[in-house]
Every structure is written in structure tokens, then in C-alpha cells.
Design a protein around this motif. Sequence first.
Motif, PDB file in Angstrom:
ATOM      1  N   LEU A 190       0.839  -1.191   0.000  1.00  0.00           N
ATOM      2  CA  LEU A 190       0.000   0.000   0.000  1.00  0.00           C
ATOM      3  C   LEU A 190       0.875   1.242   0.000  1.00  0.00           C
ATOM      4  N   SER A 221       0.455   6.832   2.111  1.00  0.00           N
ATOM      5  CA  SER A 221      -0.672   7.683   2.498  1.00  0.00           C
ATOM      6  C   SER A 221      -1.964   6.896   2.728  1.00  0.00           C
ATOM      7  N   ILE A 222      -1.960   5.599   2.429  1.00  0.00           N
ATOM      8  CA  ILE A 222      -3.150   4.767   2.555  1.00  0.00           C
ATOM      9  C   ILE A 222      -3.125   4.038   3.901  1.00  0.00           C
ATOM     10  N   ASP A 239      -3.725   1.184   6.605  1.00  0.00           N
ATOM     11  CA  ASP A 239      -3.625  -0.272   6.491  1.00  0.00           C
ATOM     12  C   ASP A 239      -4.260  -0.913   7.726  1.00  0.00           C
ATOM     13  N   ILE A 291      -3.837   3.038  -5.108  1.00  0.00           N
ATOM     14  CA  ILE A 291      -3.515   2.884  -3.690  1.00  0.00           C
ATOM     15  C   ILE A 291      -2.305   1.988  -3.420  1.00  0.00           C
TER      16      ILE A 291
END
Length: 81
Positions: free
Chosen positions: A10, A13-14, A16, A71
Amino acid sequence: MKKVKIYVTLKESILDPQGSAVQGSLHKIGYEEVADLRIGKYLEVTIADTDRDVDAIVKEMCEKVLTNTVIENYRYEIEEA
């Protein structure tokens, strides 16, 4: 034949949530030193001998099917099978 190892993660910035859950579980069983944990995917693909550019084939597969480039990031290694 070529063996391709593909690593998908990922983007930073995503969020998890799966990684956070595993990290929390590790903390509960005594691994408090784990500061961060992110979950990814590992894929192995064997590509038969071809006249096409293997690098181009792998990039196309990753960007069209194997990853969600909005993403996820990916990297790969190509080696002789």
C-alpha cells in the motif's frame, strides 16, 4: 523462461487496517517493540520464452490486473527460471 517476483504494498498515504490489527496482536503477545507493520502481497509469475520485452509484459500486467495503482505500489525482479 523467466521467473518474476512481484512485491505489492500500500502507498504510505493509505491506511492499512489489516497491518494495524496484526501489529496490535503482536503487542498483546509481548512484541511491544514493533513500531509499525504494513501488509502487502507477494506474487511469483513464470513467463515462457517470448520475443516480447518481459519488462514491458510485467509492467502491463501489474498496472492492468495485479495491482491497484491508485492505492498500491509495486516492484519486481526478473530472473532466469
